[in-house]
Design a protein around this motif. Structure first.
Motif, mmCIF file in Angstrom:
data_model
loop_
_atom_site.group_PDB
_atom_site.id
_atom_site.type_symbol
_atom_site.label_atom_id
_atom_site.label_comp_id
_atom_site.label_asym_id
_atom_site.label_seq_id
_atom_site.Cartn_x
_atom_site.Cartn_y
_atom_site.Cartn_z
ATOM 1 N N SER A 196 13.872 0.311 -2.702
ATOM 2 C CA SER A 196 13.179 -0.829 -3.469
ATOM 3 C C SER A 196 13.363 -0.676 -4.968
ATOM 4 C CB SER A 196 11.875 -0.892 -3.058
ATOM 5 O OG SER A 196 11.527 -0.837 -1.639
ATOM 6 N N GLU A 213 7.505 5.215 1.245
ATOM 7 C CA GLU A 213 8.207 3.724 1.304
ATOM 8 C C GLU A 213 7.183 2.677 1.596
ATOM 9 O OE1 GLU A 213 10.180 0.800 0.651
ATOM 10 O OE2 GLU A 213 11.349 2.678 0.539
ATOM 11 N N THR A 258 7.658 -0.705 1.690
ATOM 12 C CA THR A 258 8.336 -1.877 2.311
ATOM 13 C C THR A 258 7.776 -1.983 3.827
ATOM 14 O OG1 THR A 258 10.124 -1.756 0.881
ATOM 15 C CG2 THR A 258 10.262 -3.053 2.780
ATOM 16 N N SER A 259 7.166 -2.971 4.176
ATOM 17 C CA SER A 259 6.941 -3.431 5.517
ATOM 18 C C SER A 259 5.827 -2.703 6.147
ATOM 19 C CB SER A 259 8.059 -3.414 6.500
ATOM 20 O OG SER A 259 8.993 -3.880 6.051
ATOM 21 N N ARG A 287 -0.821 2.587 0.144
ATOM 22 C CA ARG A 287 -0.084 1.792 -0.123
ATOM 23 C C ARG A 287 -1.001 0.483 -0.861
ATOM 24 N NH1 ARG A 287 1.651 -3.782 1.167
ATOM 25 N NH2 ARG A 287 3.736 -3.911 1.386
ATOM 26 N N ASN A 315 1.816 -4.782 -2.200
ATOM 27 C CA ASN A 315 3.190 -5.104 -1.751
ATOM 28 C C ASN A 315 4.086 -4.142 -1.987
ATOM 29 O OD1 ASN A 315 4.205 -5.025 -4.317
ATOM 30 N ND2 ASN A 315 3.764 -7.256 -4.780
ATOM 31 N N TYR A 316 5.358 -4.075 -1.897
ATOM 32 C CA TYR A 316 6.560 -3.040 -1.817
ATOM 33 C C TYR A 316 6.533 -2.238 -2.998
ATOM 34 C CZ TYR A 316 9.826 -5.649 -4.635
ATOM 35 O OH TYR A 316 10.488 -6.361 -5.538
#
Length: 403
Positions: free
Chosen positions: A147, A169, A171-172, A255, A258-259
């Protein structure tokens, strides 16, 4: 020293023995090694008694470690007479070079011996264990993260795109999702020093927590925590924790929204005893007297943070440090003002006293001078009068003689 792999067979071994050394309180073995080549196999270190029977290696390293010299170190608890044996194993072809240099053997444990020291260059990630009850795993990575605008571009150990680190990570993943990774169990006799480098870069970075957990694996309060974007840099974290028994260290990444929530770890080191050297980040933790009821023989004393984390950098100091400096400056100013005032008054007093003394002396001298002048003038007048009378007498005598 090195092993030349040309014209050798796969898994051929080259062994190098030291002379015999006496060990009365264990041994510290230190050396530098170089393992560079696509088909590098294994370097083993053995401690062997006078029978020369080779057992299990006390240290081992496998695979390509890049074109750098790396320090190796191991403490072993042995008593008697021993040899140290270094074993290099060749792999499938000639690019299996392994080198050795600067071997040192001393009596007693290594002063800087770490329970764990992991740079994540080995795919085994130093036997760290991914948590099975969290939301996702930490990932081993080199170079940049997938990213943009988040995560590191290189590792901390070598600061190149070939070095490795761990990261989450985002993302998602769900907001506030957690990734936890555990060290193996380590013994602690009083204090444990935990050191690591972290990278927290991205607009929505959330939290990195560090926990010390006993063998029951019951997770309590973090002993260290950091939140929000810290910039695109690797930063040193360091903390001394009072623990007794055996314990895990657990790192937890949370987290953000967002990413752009990248958090990374590298160069983790765990040492028995308090942290030494310059403190870049430190938290003082003291033990309570409460013990775990689950496992009294391997208890980690519960900890409470009693001082907030202090961050010291070249460009910015903590509010606490600034306040202390201002307070010290104020005290110094008050002290200087107080004592300067006293000195001034003392000086004025001395000046007045000297002035009065000079005035008295001057007045006395003036009076003496005036008196002297008056006396001199009176004497001169009398002398003149006497001379005039004597002259008149002489003149009368002369006239009388003439007659």
């Amino acid at each position: 020293m090195y092993i030349k792999a040309t014209s050798r067979s796969t898994n051929d071994r080259a062994r190098l023995w030291t002379p015999l050394y006496p060990a009365t309180d264990g041994l510290c073995i230190e050396w530098f090694y170089h393992m560079y080549g696509d088909t590098v196999n294994t370097l083993n270190v053995y401690v062997v008694d006078s029978t020369s029977t080779v057992g299990t290696p006390v240290w081992t390293k496998t695979n390509n470690q890049r074109n750098v010299w790396i320090p190796g170190q191991v403490s072993v608890t042995v008593y008697g007479i021993y040899k140290i044996m270094f074993e290099g194993i060749r792999r499938s072809d000639y690019i299996s070079g392994i080198g050795l240099d600067d071997v040192t053997i001393t009596n007693g444990a290594c002063l800087t011996q770490a329970f764990a020291q992991c740079d994540f260059e080995d795919p085994s990630i130093c036997n760290f264990v991914q948590d099975t009850m969290d939301d996702f795993n930490w990932t081993r990575k080199s170079a940049s993260t997938p990213s943009s605008n988040t995560g590191p571009s290189f590792d901390h150990t070598y600061r190149t795109s070939q070095g490795h680190y761990l990261y989450i990570e985002a993302t998602s993943r769900n907001t506030n999702g957690t990734a936890r990774i555990w060290t193996p169990l380590y013994p602690a006799t009083n204090l444990v020093c935990i050191e690591w480098f972290y990278h927290m870069y991205g607009d929505t970075v959330n939290t990195l927590n560090v926990y010390v957990v006993d063998s029951t694996r019951i997770v309590g309060t973090p002993v260290w925590t950091k939140t929000n974007n810290q910039g695109n840099i690797w930063i040193l974290g360091k903390i001394s924790v009072a623990v007794f028994g055996i314990c895990h260290i657990m790192f937890e990444g949370i987290r953000g929204s967002n990413y752009t929530s990248g958090i990374a770890l590298d160069d983790i080191k765990i040492t028995n005893g308090a942290c030494l050297g310059q403190v870049v980040e430190s938290t003082t933790v003291v033990p309570t007297t409460q013990q775990s009821t689950t496992d009294k023989s391997t208890t980690v004393v519960s900890t409470n943070v009693v001082e907030s984390t202090t961050v010291v950098s070249t460009t910015q100091q903590s509010t606490t440090d600034t306040t202390q400096i201002q307070s010290e400056d104020t005290k110094k100013s008050e002290y200087l003002f107080k004592h300067s005032s006293k000195d001034l008054l003392f000086g004025v007093g001395i000046g007045i006293a000297i002035g009065i003394a000079i005035g008295i002396v001057a007045s006395f001298m003036c009076r003496r001078i005036i008196l002297w002048k008056r006396t001199s003038s009176s004497k001169k007048t009398e002398r003149t009068k006497t001379e005039t009378q004597a002259k008149a007498t002489r003149e009368n005598k002369d006239q009388a003689g003439s007659s």
